[in-house]
Design a protein around this motif. Structure first.
Motif, short mmCIF file in Angstrom:
data_model
loop_
_atom_site.label_atom_id
_atom_site.label_comp_id
_atom_site.label_asym_id
_atom_site.label_seq_id
_atom_site.Cartn_x
_atom_site.Cartn_y
_atom_site.Cartn_z
N ARG A 631 0.84 -1.20 0.00
CA ARG A 631 0.00 0.00 0.00
C ARG A 631 0.87 1.25 0.00
O ARG A 631 1.85 1.33 0.74
CB ARG A 631 -0.91 0.04 1.24
CG ARG A 631 -1.95 -1.04 1.31
CD ARG A 631 -2.69 -0.97 2.64
NE ARG A 631 -3.82 -1.88 2.70
CZ ARG A 631 -3.76 -3.15 3.09
NH1 ARG A 631 -2.58 -3.65 3.45
NH2 ARG A 631 -4.83 -3.90 3.11
N SER A 632 0.47 2.22 -0.80
CA SER A 632 1.13 3.51 -0.75
C SER A 632 0.10 4.60 -0.97
O SER A 632 -0.96 4.36 -1.57
CB SER A 632 2.23 3.62 -1.82
OG SER A 632 2.93 4.86 -1.67
N LYS A 633 0.39 5.78 -0.47
CA LYS A 633 -0.44 6.95 -0.74
C LYS A 633 0.50 8.09 -1.11
O LYS A 633 1.59 8.22 -0.55
CB LYS A 633 -1.31 7.30 0.46
CG LYS A 633 -0.57 7.44 1.77
CD LYS A 633 -1.54 7.50 2.94
CE LYS A 633 -0.81 7.51 4.27
NZ LYS A 633 -1.71 7.45 5.42
N ALA A 634 0.06 8.87 -2.09
CA ALA A 634 0.91 9.95 -2.57
C ALA A 634 0.03 11.04 -3.16
O ALA A 634 -1.11 10.78 -3.57
CB ALA A 634 1.90 9.43 -3.62
N LEU A 635 0.55 12.25 -3.21
CA LEU A 635 -0.16 13.29 -3.94
C LEU A 635 -0.25 12.88 -5.40
O LEU A 635 0.62 12.15 -5.92
CB LEU A 635 0.59 14.62 -3.80
CG LEU A 635 0.67 15.19 -2.39
CD1 LEU A 635 1.53 16.45 -2.38
CD2 LEU A 635 -0.72 15.49 -1.83
N ASN A 636 -1.30 13.32 -6.08
CA ASN A 636 -1.51 12.85 -7.46
C ASN A 636 -0.34 13.19 -8.38
O ASN A 636 -0.16 12.56 -9.41
CB ASN A 636 -2.83 13.39 -8.02
CG ASN A 636 -2.94 14.90 -7.92
OD1 ASN A 636 -1.98 15.58 -7.60
ND2 ASN A 636 -4.14 15.42 -8.18
N THR A 637 0.45 14.19 -8.01
CA THR A 637 1.62 14.54 -8.81
C THR A 637 2.78 13.58 -8.62
O THR A 637 3.76 13.62 -9.37
CB THR A 637 2.08 15.97 -8.46
OG1 THR A 637 2.27 16.06 -7.03
CG2 THR A 637 1.05 17.00 -8.89
N ASP A 638 2.69 12.72 -7.60
CA ASP A 638 3.80 11.80 -7.28
C ASP A 638 3.43 10.34 -7.50
O ASP A 638 4.10 9.44 -6.99
CB ASP A 638 4.23 11.99 -5.82
CG ASP A 638 5.14 13.19 -5.64
OD1 ASP A 638 5.94 13.47 -6.54
OD2 ASP A 638 5.03 13.86 -4.59
N ILE A 639 2.38 10.08 -8.29
CA ILE A 639 1.96 8.69 -8.51
C ILE A 639 3.07 7.89 -9.17
O ILE A 639 3.37 6.76 -8.76
CB ILE A 639 0.66 8.64 -9.35
CG1 ILE A 639 -0.51 9.18 -8.53
CG2 ILE A 639 0.38 7.22 -9.82
CD1 ILE A 639 -1.81 9.31 -9.32
N ASP A 640 3.69 8.45 -10.22
CA ASP A 640 4.78 7.75 -10.90
C ASP A 640 5.90 7.40 -9.93
O ASP A 640 6.42 6.27 -9.94
CB ASP A 640 5.35 8.62 -12.02
CG ASP A 640 4.58 8.46 -13.32
OD1 ASP A 640 3.73 7.57 -13.39
OD2 ASP A 640 4.83 9.25 -14.25
N LYS A 641 6.27 8.38 -9.10
CA LYS A 641 7.38 8.15 -8.17
C LYS A 641 7.03 7.07 -7.16
O LYS A 641 7.86 6.19 -6.85
CB LYS A 641 7.70 9.46 -7.44
CG LYS A 641 8.94 9.40 -6.58
CD LYS A 641 10.20 9.22 -7.40
CE LYS A 641 11.44 9.22 -6.53
NZ LYS A 641 12.68 9.01 -7.31
N ALA A 642 5.79 7.10 -6.66
CA ALA A 642 5.36 6.09 -5.69
C ALA A 642 5.39 4.70 -6.33
O ALA A 642 5.88 3.74 -5.72
CB ALA A 642 3.96 6.41 -5.19
N MET A 643 4.89 4.60 -7.55
CA MET A 643 4.87 3.31 -8.22
C MET A 643 6.28 2.78 -8.45
O MET A 643 6.57 1.60 -8.23
CB MET A 643 4.12 3.43 -9.55
CG MET A 643 3.85 2.11 -10.23
SD MET A 643 2.63 1.10 -9.35
CE MET A 643 1.10 1.82 -9.99
N ASN A 644 7.19 3.66 -8.86
CA ASN A 644 8.56 3.23 -9.09
C ASN A 644 9.25 2.79 -7.82
O ASN A 644 10.00 1.81 -7.81
CB ASN A 644 9.35 4.37 -9.76
CG ASN A 644 9.15 4.40 -11.27
OD1 ASN A 644 9.73 3.61 -12.00
ND2 ASN A 644 8.32 5.32 -11.72
N LEU A 645 8.99 3.49 -6.72
CA LEU A 645 9.58 3.09 -5.44
C LEU A 645 9.04 1.73 -4.99
O LEU A 645 9.80 0.88 -4.50
CB LEU A 645 9.29 4.15 -4.38
CG LEU A 645 10.14 5.42 -4.43
CD1 LEU A 645 9.56 6.49 -3.52
CD2 LEU A 645 11.58 5.12 -4.03
N MET A 646 7.75 1.51 -5.15
CA MET A 646 7.16 0.23 -4.77
C MET A 646 7.81 -0.91 -5.56
O MET A 646 8.21 -1.94 -4.99
CB MET A 646 5.65 0.25 -5.02
CG MET A 646 4.89 1.21 -4.12
SD MET A 646 3.24 1.63 -4.75
CE MET A 646 2.30 0.19 -4.27
#
Length: 974
Positions: A631-646
């Motif tokens: 699970r992750s939560k991020a501001l909509n501007t950081d979706i790519d970054k969150a997905m890459n980190l996961m």
């Protein structure tokens, strides 16, 4: 309506009004002219309305009088004549929160409801309770909730009993609590914080009824009160109600309650304490080292926020430099603590668990050296920004696990208000955060470290040492003390005690009269919606992967989930699947060192969490669907970054980092030990259920005592098992993280979904696709009645079974029975008469039932109370009005308000458990149509289940050993 500064509204003068942009709210401060009572209002469109009244109640000793009064004032009042109006409301209102709490220097009474009529009812009961309690009419509430002597016959042993007495016996069995309290009591020894407002069991029995009443007279007056009103509320209506019905009856008193400031120490002070371990335990690695600094001032809210961030930065994760230095030096097994700002002089606490007494000097030396190194080198900018962003995300999301937002805001308001600071200062955090951010390059945090940690002599090291047989020694001392007291009693004294106990029991057993019941405000079935809330949810397909999408307004926060089927894990490696969820994100990857990784997560997301979930099949108790969820939560501007980190964590984590993985194991073991001590009811219930179904057996392996023992074995044999451990973690990760084994979850608005969709190709590119070999697990469901011994002074008593096994089916009427049992039968038998702090009953849709008590002085009597429930139900009688109240209480539990993230979780939960809206509607209709005869007929079900005789008791070694014939096995829980 428009309010004007200095105008008076129903006796309340408006002192201040301001816009709270961070909350999209209006904040107001009112002062009641006649009494000087304060009322702080936050108005917005949140329909989950909150009201709280609180009083400054600094303790003058450790008899626990603030705590006992907190329990007592809601047990009958001038207008509300039942024995326990608070419990009547628990079982018959639509409240979303209802409780009372004792803090070190204040007592507060918060409530919340989304229903306006219900909200007013709750407010009325609370106000009448605190200002006009029935405690003055007789001493029996004091005896029940506080303490009393128990003597049934002159020849019997004299005993103590009382709800708060037993609650605090449990609290004083927890070394985590004792270590924290040891610092507070000694660091602020000349202030009220030098006493325990909750009560020390050794001192509670010194409290007299007259002292109890005097404390209420002294502090429970409007002139010493503050009130808080939050949400979409008719403010004028509430002000008028409070003034006309309550405050107008009082005149101002000169009650200037101040908590004095502790004079600073000239140098670090050292103090010691002990806690109990069993005679078979080794004292090695069981000492707690707690170092506390008096830090911060509420007149400087920026500094308060910065110190909270500083703790996270240097101590709250495996990359935090001070924590790393302490662990690298081999001091203890885990680091805990925190920044405690619920007291006038906030506390910065560093707590080492699993240490040894001879490590004290090394602890001080390494701590000082690591802090000095941060100051000399300068704090890592990414580390600082990561902790700042983590705190900012938390403040902006304002999602605190289902608690009403208004309640969380109240705690922030009262912390400042209590200490004569701006009550809104902690809520207006934009400017504070900007100032903190701008200071990162200018030595901001280095100066805080120098001021409050390196150059601060107002600090204290508390060493809490294990002592074999300490609990038995305390119990022996209490018995000897009681024997001496009894020997000094005259026959008349003994008769008086026996008479009082009998009178108390008669009151406890006596039902409220119809006239008394009618004083309690209530809702009707017409106030309850027959509709259910449907959640936005749909299945989509992106890049050949199934997407579970919830279209929700999430305030520009995207909630991401990668859901992997965990049935690819072989049965013998299931616990490694759970361990994997604890390790990921705390070790390095190919791209990031672990400390850089932790910073990246905090800078770009609201966190990344890993968990091994297990969804039951709603129709079959032995079918279940284990899922490994990221699970992750991020501001909509950081979706790519969150997905890459996961994906980076899932595909390239380095399982060869031996020291980091050992640290994770130690910390998780420590967390489980704390859970066994503080949440023994949950531990006992899970253990109990593990013999009833395959799903529950799986849960025990990944959440329960079996997993704790797995961690103990790994730690004890770490070097010998290291190669196997590392290989197994790697093997499980390779089996799990596979594109063909994946579903994706997303919650956010449609425009945010587009951003999410554009990030999906990276998932297909990064994850390999291979054939899945799903496993069939078989667990032995042997019925074993267990006594699980600890060094606690009390017990957690669990009993249950499965009603479907005996041919019964699930119905919504069971939820009504749950309300009746929790707040009538079990409450009266186990809590009121037995003295346990709490008791709970749970019916599962798959047929599993369990009853558990919490901080219970009894064992055999509690089990008998469970068994006698069927007889109670056979004789059960209730008026139509009473049945409506029970039904409303059951509906309340079904209608708990959900945040956007919770709605997303619930939708996915329904998907995997195969719960349909038709099933929910049917259950709701069954609740609403439950009759008296339906409840009476469930006596057969309860009798049948109790005869299955599944028992688990966790708690005091002496009591369990004394009753060993009840169990198939008696074994240490730890």
């Amino acid at each position: 309506m428009t309010f004007k500064i200095n105008d008076i509204y129903h006796g309340f003068k408006l002192i201040e009004e301001r816009k709270l942009e961070e909350l999209n709210s209006i904040g107001r401060i009112f002062n009641h002219e006649k009494t000087e009572a304060k009322l702080i209002n936050i108005s917005n469109d949140d329909d989950n309305k909150v009201f709280t009244i609180g009083f400054k109640t600094p303790p003058e000793d450790s008899t626990g009088v603030p705590h006992i009064i907190e329990h007592s004032v809601l047990a009958g009042s001038r207008k509300f004549k039942t024995k326990e109006p608070f419990v009547d409301l628990l079982k018959s209102s639509l409240n979303t929160f209802l409780n009372a709490m004792t803090f070190p220097d204040r007592t507060v009474y918060p409530l919340a409801s989304r229903n306006e009529k219900d909200f007013i009812n709750l407010l009325d009961v609370y106000m009448d309770g605190v200002f006009y309690p029935s405690i003055y009419e007789n001493e029996y509430t004091f005896m029940q909730e506080g303490w009393h002597y128990v003597l049934d016959e002159k020849k019997d042993e004299l005993r103590y009993n009382g709800v708060v007495y037993n609650e605090m016996k449990g609290a004083y069995s927890s070394p985590d609590s004792l270590a924290f309290d040891g610092v507070i009591r000694n660091l602020y020894k000349d202030t009220p914080y030098g006493h325990d407002s909750g009560g020390n069991p050794d001192n509670i029995t010194e409290l007299t009824y007259d002292d109890f009443l005097d404390f209420h007279k002294k502090y429970y007056h409007p002139s010493n009160s503050h009130m808080f009103l939050y949400g979409n509320v008719d403010v004028m209506k509430i002000l008028q109600f409070i003034n006309d019905n309550y405050l107008n009856n009082f005149n101002k008193l000169d009650i200037n309650v101040q908590v004095p400031i502790q004079k600073e120490f000239d140098q670090l002070i050292e103090k010691e304490g002990v806690y109990g371990i069993s005679k078979d335990e080794d004292e090695k690695d069981k000492t707690y080292l707690a170092l506390g600094y008096s830090a911060g001032d509420f007149s400087n809210p920026e500094e308060i926020l910065a110190l909270d961030i500083l703790y996270d930065m240097i101590l709250n994760n495996s990359a935090a430099p001070v924590k790393k230095a302490l662990m690298d030096a081999g001091i203890g097994k885990s680091v805990d603590g925190g920044f405690e700002n619920s007291i006038k002089q906030p506390l910065f606490l560093i707590l080492i668990k699993g240490a040894n007494e001879d490590q004290k000097d090394k602890f001080k030396k390494v701590l000082r050296e690591s802090l000095q190194e941060i100051v000399d080198r300068g704090i890592d900018k990414d580390l600082a920004l990561a902790s700042i962003n983590k705190r900012e995300f938390s403040l902006r999301e304002a999602d605190f696990g289902g608690y009403p937002k208004g309640l969380i805001y109240y705690y922030q308001v009262v912390e400042s208000y209590m200490y004569n600071s701006d009550p809104f200062s902690q809520l207006q955090y934009n400017e504070l955060l900007e100032n903190i951010k701008s200071g990162v390059d200018k030595g901001y945090f280095e100066n805080l470290i120098k001021k409050y940690l390196l150059n601060n002599n107002h600090c204290l090291l508390y060493t809490l040492k294990p002592e074999k047989g300490y609990i038995e020694k305390k119990e022996k001392h209490t018995k000897e003390k009681l024997n001496i007291i009894k020997s000094q009693l005259t026959d008349s004294d003994r008769e008086n005690i026996i008479s009082k106990v009998r009178s108390l029991r008669a009151i406890q057993e006596k039902d409220d009269t119809e006239e008394q019941i009618n004083t309690i405000p209530n809702l009707s079935i017409n106030d309850v919606s027959h509709d259910i809330e449907t959640l936005p949810f749909e299945e989509r397909n992106e890049e050949g992967m199934k997407v579970l999408y919830s279209d929700l307004n999430t305030n520009k926060i995207a909630y991401l989930k990668l859901i992997f089927d965990a049935k690819v894990i072989p049965q013998e490696l299931i616990q490694y699947g759970k361990l994997l969820s604890e390790v990921l994100g705390k070790i390095s990857t190919n791209k990031y060192n672990y400390d850089t990784l932790i910073n990246e997560i905090s800078i770009h997301t609201g966190g990344i969490r890993f968990n091994l979930n297990n969804y039951m099949d709603s129709l079959d108790k032995d079918k279940y669907y284990p899922k490994f969820i990221v699970r992750s939560k991020a501001l909509n501007t950081d979706i790519d970054k969150a997905m890459n980190l996961m994906l980076e964590i899932l595909t390239s984590s380095k399982f060869e980092e031996k020291d980091l993985i050992l640290q994770v194991i130690r910390e998780n073991k420590s967390n489980h030990e704390a859970m066994i001590q503080s949440s023994g009811n949950a531990v006992a219930a899970r253990r109990l259920l593990s013999s009833m179904s395959q799903k529950a057996a799986y849960d025990e392996k990944i959440y329960g005592l079996e997993y704790y023992r797995f961690l103990c074995d790994l730690e004890s044999n770490f070097n010998n098992k290291w190669n196997e451990l590392s290989l197994n973690l790697n093997k499980v990760s390779k089996l799990l993280f596979n594109k063909s084994n994946l579903m994706v979850g997303f919650a956010g608005e449609e425009e945010d979904y587009i951003t999410f969709k554009n990030s999906m190709p990276i998932v297909g590119v990064t994850l390999k696709s291979k054939e899945n070999l799903y496993k069939d697990y078989v667990f032995l469901n042997n019925k074993i009645n267990e006594g699980l011994t600890t060094q606690a002074n009390i017990q957690y008593v669990a009993k249950g079974g499965n009603f479907k096994k005996d041919g019964f089916s699930y119905s919504g009427s069971l939820l009504v029975l749950q309300t009746i049992a929790k707040y009538d039968y079990l409450w009266n038998r186990v809590r009121v008469k037995g003295g346990a702090y709490g008791v709970s009953l749970d019916f599962g849709i798959t047929g599993n039932i369990f009853i558990t008590s919490y901080r219970d002085p009894n064992l055999v009597d509690t089990l008998k109370a469970y068994d006698d429930m069927s007889e109670y139900l056979r004789e059960f009688n209730a008026s139509k009005r009473d049945m409506e109240k029970y039904i409303i209480g059951a509906i309340r539990d079904l209608d708990s308000p959900l945040t956007s993230s919770m709605k997303s979780e619930k939708a996915i939960d329904m998907y995997f458990t195969k719960v349909t809206y038709d099933m929910i509607r049917k259950e709701r209709q069954e609740v609403l149509s439950t009759t008296l005869e339906d409840i009476k007929s469930l006596s057969i079900l309860m009798e049948s289940v109790m005869k299955q005789n599944h028992i688990t008791v966790l708690g005091n070694e002496g009591n369990i050993t004394k009753n060993k014939d009840l169990f198939d096995i008696v074994v240490s829980a730890m």
